[in-house]
Write an enzyme that holds these catalytic residues in place. Structure first.
Site, PDB file in Angstrom:
ATOM      1  N   ALA A 207       0.771  -1.359  -0.046  1.00 28.26           N
ATOM      2  CA  ALA A 207      -0.178   0.046  -0.081  1.00 28.26           C
ATOM      3  C   ALA A 207       0.843   1.282  -0.117  1.00 28.26           C
ATOM      4  O   ALA A 207       0.291   2.362   0.057  1.00 28.26           O
ATOM      5  CB  ALA A 207      -1.257   0.009   1.066  1.00 28.26           C
ATOM      6  N   ALA A 208       2.116   1.337  -0.131  1.00 28.94           N
ATOM      7  CA  ALA A 208       3.015   2.442  -0.268  1.00 28.94           C
ATOM      8  C   ALA A 208       2.321   3.193  -1.524  1.00 28.94           C
ATOM      9  O   ALA A 208       2.492   4.432  -1.349  1.00 28.94           O
ATOM     10  CB  ALA A 208       4.463   2.148  -0.334  1.00 28.94           C
ATOM     11  N   GLY A 209       2.278   2.617  -2.653  1.00 28.77           N
ATOM     12  CA  GLY A 209       1.855   3.328  -4.011  1.00 28.77           C
ATOM     13  C   GLY A 209       0.356   3.819  -3.432  1.00 28.77           C
ATOM     14  O   GLY A 209       0.224   4.978  -4.045  1.00 28.77           O
ATOM     15  N   ASP A 210      -0.439   3.121  -2.993  1.00 29.41           N
ATOM     16  CA  ASP A 210      -1.745   3.468  -2.794  1.00 29.41           C
ATOM     17  C   ASP A 210      -1.763   4.839  -1.758  1.00 29.41           C
ATOM     18  O   ASP A 210      -2.511   5.683  -2.208  1.00 29.41           O
ATOM     19  CB  ASP A 210      -2.762   2.591  -2.203  1.00 29.41           C
TER      20      ASP A 210
END
Length: 319
Positions: A265-268
């Site tokens: 979820a880093a990109g999210d």
């Protein structure tokens, strides 16, 4: 798809700007392991957790925690996972009036394996996310019309993504497309509808067919995507930062230095934070830096939505 009966007004205290996310909601089933398994291998894990996820849900939660009023357009199943995901969104102050329920499909799930370096491998079973239709987008056009920023990904049917992108452009909204998961190029006509195309390096390589092993190679891929119609391209490069190609030029922005625990979820988190800042009318540079700081915090924590920081935490981190 039928509409869920629960409605929730946009009551995020102090929220500025409005983001509408069209996308997926999954229950994440997460196993932590010493290393990622190879094909055919059975590997003993350390722990197992079940947490809320899905790119759409993650990005909605990130935008809400980071200062925007948020509404979610998506579809869950009539099951315990769906009820849990809906309750989690409502607890974040996210408007769920456009969150529908499938009478036949189970809520989507993601099977996630995370190694000791924080790297992950993910398998997604779409379930009810596949029941979100272009008709649902048309039915919620007034909601899209209330947005400052519309965010889409690729975990719902392509025709639904296309309808959402077209509605966002027709309504003169800022449109963000996170082309994930990407297995090849997206239709060129989509790119003309997008203000900010935000893939990671794997997705950018799939979109362009170009290798991406450095910021220089990312710049070449970003230039190719802009030539195909995307107005602005931000390629997220993990610990190597961001390669941004915009109407004002191309730049490489290094990432803050942190020790990664879990990159799920880093990109999210980056996308939700970026959308929230754009909705607040922040400058592009401010929005990118803010989103980088939010993503940096997220990788120091385990899980998808549990790792997403609040606006206060990001502001303190940036000092």
């Amino acid at each position: 798809m039928t509409q869920c009966s629960t409605q929730h007004p946009d009551t995020a205290t102090g929220a500025q700007g409005r983001v509408v996310v069209v996308g997926s909601l999954n229950m994440d089933l997460v196993a932590r392991v010493p290393r990622l398994p190879v094909a055919g291998e059975t590997l003993a894990g350390y722990t197992f957790t079940q947490v809320a996820g899905g790119k759409g849900g993650n990005q909605a939660v990130a935008a809400a925690r980071l200062g925007a009023g948020v509404a979610m357009i998506g579809c869950i199943g009539r099951d315990a996972n769906g009820a849990s995901l809906r309750a989690g969104l409502l607890a974040e102050g996210i408007d769920c009036a456009a969150l529908g329920e499938s009478a036949s499909a189970a809520t989507g799930v993601a099977l996630i394996v995370v190694d000791e370096a924080g790297r992950n491998s993910i398998v997604i079973v779409a379930g009810s996310n596949g029941a979100l239709t272009p008709e649902d987008i048309a039915r919620h056009e007034a909601l899209l019309g209330s947005a400052d920023v519309v965010v889409c990904q690729l975990e719902t049917p392509p025709e639904t993504v296309a309808a959402a992108l077209a509605a966002g452009r027709r309504l003169n909204k800022t449109v963000i497309l996170n082309p994930a998961p990407a297995t090849g190029p997206v239709p060129r006509e989509w790119l003309a509808l997008v203000d900010y195309l935000i893939p990671n390096e794997v997705e950018a390589a799939a979109l362009t067919g170009l290798p991406i092993g450095s910021p220089q190679e990312a710049a070449a891929a970003a230039a190719a995507l802009r030539e195909q119609g995307a107005r602005n391209v931000l390629i997220t490069l993990g610990a190597a930062g961001i390669l941004a190609a915009t109407e004002d030029g191309t730049m490489h922005l290094p990432a803050p230095k942190v020790t990664a625990v879990d990159t799920t979820a880093a990109g999210d988190t980056f996308i939700g934070a970026f959308a929230a800042e754009l909705a607040r009318r922040s400058s592009f540079d401010t929005a990118v830096r803010f989103a980088q700081h939010a993503a940096a915090i997220s990788v120091t924590r385990a899980g998808a939505q549990p790792s997403i920081p609040t606006r206060h935490e990001v502001q303190a981190f940036a000092v």
